[in-house]
Design a protein around this motif. Structure first.
Motif, PDB file in Angstrom:
ATOM      1  N   ASP A   1       0.792  -1.230   0.000  1.00 56.88           N
ATOM      2  CA  ASP A   1       0.000   0.000   0.000  1.00 56.88           C
ATOM      3  C   ASP A   1       0.824   1.281   0.000  1.00 56.88           C
ATOM      4  N   LYS A   2       2.118   1.196   0.231  1.00 57.41           N
ATOM      5  CA  LYS A   2       2.934   2.406   0.276  1.00 57.41           C
ATOM      6  C   LYS A   2       3.096   3.007  -1.115  1.00 57.41           C
ATOM      7  N   ALA A   3       3.360   4.315  -1.144  1.00 58.65           N
ATOM      8  CA  ALA A   3       3.566   4.989  -2.427  1.00 58.65           C
ATOM      9  C   ALA A   3       4.773   4.400  -3.148  1.00 58.65           C
ATOM     10  N   LEU A   4       4.688   4.342  -4.459  1.00 61.29           N
ATOM     11  CA  LEU A   4       5.789   3.823  -5.264  1.00 61.29           C
ATOM     12  C   LEU A   4       7.005   4.731  -5.109  1.00 61.29           C
ATOM     13  N   PRO A   5       8.188   4.183  -4.768  1.00 62.77           N
ATOM     14  CA  PRO A   5       9.386   5.021  -4.629  1.00 62.77           C
ATOM     15  C   PRO A   5       9.943   5.413  -5.994  1.00 62.77           C
ATOM     16  N   ALA A   6       9.231   6.309  -6.663  1.00 56.17           N
ATOM     17  CA  ALA A   6       9.538   6.635  -8.055  1.00 56.17           C
ATOM     18  C   ALA A   6      10.924   7.242  -8.227  1.00 56.17           C
ATOM     19  N   GLY A   7      11.407   7.986  -7.221  1.00 54.96           N
ATOM     20  CA  GLY A   7      12.728   8.588  -7.342  1.00 54.96           C
ATOM     21  C   GLY A   7      13.822   7.540  -7.435  1.00 54.96           C
ATOM     22  N   ALA A   8      13.839   6.595  -6.496  1.00 58.52           N
ATOM     23  CA  ALA A   8      14.853   5.541  -6.495  1.00 58.52           C
ATOM     24  C   ALA A   8      14.721   4.659  -7.728  1.00 58.52           C
ATOM     25  N   LEU A   9      13.480   4.344  -8.140  1.00 51.82           N
ATOM     26  CA  LEU A   9      13.271   3.499  -9.315  1.00 51.82           C
ATOM     27  C   LEU A   9      13.681   4.217 -10.591  1.00 51.82           C
ATOM     28  N   THR A  10      13.457   5.527 -10.659  1.00 52.50           N
ATOM     29  CA  THR A  10      13.891   6.293 -11.824  1.00 52.50           C
ATOM     30  C   THR A  10      15.401   6.227 -11.976  1.00 52.50           C
ATOM     31  N   LEU A  11      16.110   6.409 -10.875  1.00 55.48           N
ATOM     32  CA  LEU A  11      17.566   6.349 -10.918  1.00 55.48           C
ATOM     33  C   LEU A  11      18.031   4.961 -11.332  1.00 55.48           C
ATOM     34  N   LEU A  12      17.413   3.934 -10.773  1.00 52.46           N
ATOM     35  CA  LEU A  12      17.777   2.557 -11.100  1.00 52.46           C
ATOM     36  C   LEU A  12      17.497   2.266 -12.568  1.00 52.46           C
ATOM     37  N   GLY A  13      16.320   2.687 -13.051  1.00 56.02           N
ATOM     38  CA  GLY A  13      15.964   2.443 -14.438  1.00 56.02           C
ATOM     39  C   GLY A  13      16.818   3.204 -15.428  1.00 56.02           C
ATOM     40  N   ALA A  14      17.436   4.285 -14.969  1.00 55.15           N
ATOM     41  CA  ALA A  14      18.318   5.076 -15.834  1.00 55.15           C
ATOM     42  C   ALA A  14      19.751   4.563 -15.814  1.00 55.15           C
ATOM     43  N   GLY A  15      20.000   3.477 -15.074  1.00 53.74           N
ATOM     44  CA  GLY A  15      21.323   2.866 -15.073  1.00 53.74           C
ATOM     45  C   GLY A  15      22.226   3.275 -13.944  1.00 53.74           C
ATOM     46  N   ALA A  16      21.729   3.993 -12.951  1.00 53.41           N
ATOM     47  CA  ALA A  16      22.531   4.393 -11.797  1.00 53.41           C
ATOM     48  C   ALA A  16      22.107   3.570 -10.581  1.00 53.41           C
ATOM     49  N   GLU A  17      22.869   3.680  -9.511  1.00 54.56           N
ATOM     50  CA  GLU A  17      22.614   2.875  -8.323  1.00 54.56           C
ATOM     51  C   GLU A  17      22.112   3.760  -7.185  1.00 54.56           C
ATOM     52  N   PRO A  18      20.862   3.577  -6.744  1.00 49.75           N
ATOM     53  CA  PRO A  18      20.338   4.416  -5.669  1.00 49.75           C
ATOM     54  C   PRO A  18      20.858   4.059  -4.287  1.00 49.75           C
ATOM     55  N   GLY A  19      21.445   2.873  -4.138  1.00 47.64           N
ATOM     56  CA  GLY A  19      21.949   2.466  -2.833  1.00 47.64           C
ATOM     57  C   GLY A  19      20.835   2.365  -1.808  1.00 47.64           C
ATOM     58  N   THR A  20      21.164   2.730  -0.584  1.00 42.44           N
ATOM     59  CA  THR A  20      20.168   2.668   0.501  1.00 42.44           C
ATOM     60  C   THR A  20      19.634   4.047   0.867  1.00 42.44           C
ATOM     61  N   ASP A  21      19.977   5.062   0.083  1.00 38.79           N
ATOM     62  CA  ASP A  21      19.543   6.426   0.396  1.00 38.79           C
ATOM     63  C   ASP A  21      18.074   6.627   0.037  1.00 38.79           C
ATOM     64  N   CYS A  22      17.501   7.680   0.608  1.00 36.34           N
ATOM     65  CA  CYS A  22      16.138   8.086   0.286  1.00 36.34           C
ATOM     66  C   CYS A  22      16.175   9.011  -0.924  1.00 36.34           C
ATOM     67  N   TRP A  23      15.421   8.655  -1.958  1.00 36.80           N
ATOM     68  CA  TRP A  23      15.363   9.441  -3.178  1.00 36.80           C
ATOM     69  C   TRP A  23      13.925   9.860  -3.467  1.00 36.80           C
ATOM     70  N   SER A  24      13.792  10.985  -4.124  1.00 36.82           N
ATOM     71  CA  SER A  24      12.484  11.468  -4.559  1.00 36.82           C
ATOM     72  C   SER A  24      12.616  11.963  -5.985  1.00 36.82           C
ATOM     73  N   ARG A  25      11.531  11.958  -6.731  1.00 36.10           N
ATOM     74  CA  ARG A  25      11.544  12.720  -7.965  1.00 36.10           C
ATOM     75  C   ARG A  25      11.495  14.191  -7.588  1.00 36.10           C
ATOM     76  N   ALA A  26      12.218  15.015  -8.323  1.00 38.06           N
ATOM     77  CA  ALA A  26      12.252  16.460  -8.086  1.00 38.06           C
ATOM     78  C   ALA A  26      12.133  17.144  -9.442  1.00 38.06           C
ATOM     79  N   ASP A  27      11.025  16.930 -10.099  1.00 38.27           N
ATOM     80  CA  ASP A  27      10.870  17.345 -11.491  1.00 38.27           C
ATOM     81  C   ASP A  27      10.724  18.856 -11.625  1.00 38.27           C
ATOM     82  N   PRO A  28      11.362  19.435 -12.652  1.00 42.14           N
ATOM     83  CA  PRO A  28      11.253  20.881 -12.876  1.00 42.14           C
ATOM     84  C   PRO A  28       9.860  21.253 -13.362  1.00 42.14           C
ATOM     85  N   VAL A  29       9.332  22.342 -12.834  1.00 41.82           N
ATOM     86  CA  VAL A  29       7.992  22.804 -13.197  1.00 41.82           C
ATOM     87  C   VAL A  29       7.980  24.325 -13.256  1.00 41.82           C
TER      88      VAL A  29
END
Length: 314
Positions: free
Chosen positions: A33-61
């Motif tokens: 039920d928790k929100a999808l961790p889109a920030g960490a998954l975005t980094l992982l899907g882009a070929g980088a390693e998120p490690g154990t840190d807390c990530w968020s999307r921070a999209d420009p608007v």
């Protein structure tokens, strides 16, 4: 749209409450039920390693003042150049220091790493396009933290030379970031999917976390079928309609629907008829109701279930 209308008419339909794509992906990979961790998954899907840190999307608007409200214009509408994104992120990192590190994954797709866990419960900029931003402020425990971050980011970006140059050219400013999808990378105990094809790094990140095959989206179903993986259930994320729908770009939206028909659904229905595909499932999570249609080869012979125009399903 003959192929799509045929698949919908002959298949079996189930429906639930409407949900965003990210929520559908969370459920499809059984993440709870928790929100999808889109920030960490975005980094992982882009070929980088998120490690154990807390990530968020921070999209420009662009947060735009209209009389008594502030509306959100997503980065997809701003035509951001890669060098602009890099310069603005450097300025943000110089200001926030260890509190928040911003990275560019794509020109309009940024992620942020935080020194501590943050709980930010809000939707993506595409889902909030044109809406009053005050009604969409993060409501969870991290809300006040998010407000402070947004206020400081706006001050950094307001007078930045990148925005001065954009305004001189008559282009909208990139005057804020929007935080969403915070969390740590997750391990996915996947028992459902055997491969994922997508352009969005979030589903690709889910595939990596699940240890399954993943590829960028092919140009068409014909190209995808030529290198189709082993037997099993394969997820193809066709999200090209999200941006024109969010921006109200009617002509582009219609072109996108036609492309899905000719490049994806028609070849897949043909493959289903030939027995190359065992079942075609079409999921539309963010329709008025979350609709799913499952069609097998035998269903195509149900001639009494006549095709209806696509708009009749709205």
């Amino acid at each position: 749209m003959p192929a799509l209308e045929l698949a919908l008419a002959r298949g079996r339909c189930t429906s639930t409450a409407s949900q965003h794509l990210e929520t559908w992906l969370r459920d499809a990979f059984a993440l709870g039920d928790k929100a999808l961790p889109a920030g960490a998954l975005t980094l992982l899907g882009a070929g980088a390693e998120p490690g154990t840190d807390c990530w968020s999307r921070a999209d420009p608007v662009d947060l735009r003042l209209l009389r008594d409200r502030v509306i959100l214009v997503p980065g997809a509408a701003l035509r951001i150049r890669e060098e602009e994104a890099q310069a603005l992120c450097e300025a943000l990192n110089g200001h926030f220091g260890s509190r928040m590190e911003v990275r560019v994954v794509g020109a309009d797709r940024w992620v942020a790493r935080f020194a501590n866990d943050v709980d930010i419960d809000t939707d993506s900029p595409l889902e909030l396009s044109g809406r009053d931003v005050e009604l969409a402020r993060p409501s969870a425990a991290g809300g006040s933290f998010s407000h402070r971050i947004l206020n400081e980011a706006q001050m950094v970006l307001h007078a930045h030379p990148v925005n001065e140059a954009r305004e001189a050219r008559g282009e909208p400013a990139i005057n804020s970031v929007w935080l969403w999808g915070a969390g740590r990378a997750v391990k996915v105990a996947n028992e459902h999917w055997h491969s994922v094809s997508a352009d969005d790094p979030v589903p690709l990140g889910l595939a990596l976390a699940a240890g399954i095959r993943h590829r960028p989206l092919a140009a068409s179903a014909t190209a995808w079928l030529e290198r189709m993986p082993e037997n099993g259930r394969h997820l193809v994320v066709l999200d090209a309609l999200r941006v024109p729908l969010a921006l109200g770009a009617g002509a582009e939206y219609q072109d996108g629907v036609a492309a899905i028909e000719s490049q994806w659904v028609a070849p897949l229905v043909a493959a289903l008829r030939e027995g190359r595909v065992g079942m075609l499932s079409i999921h539309v999570p963010d329709a008025a109701e979350c609709a799913s249609y499952e069609t097998i080869r035998g269903d195509l012979r149900r001639f009494w279930r006549r095709s209806r125009p696509l708009e009749s399903y709205a």
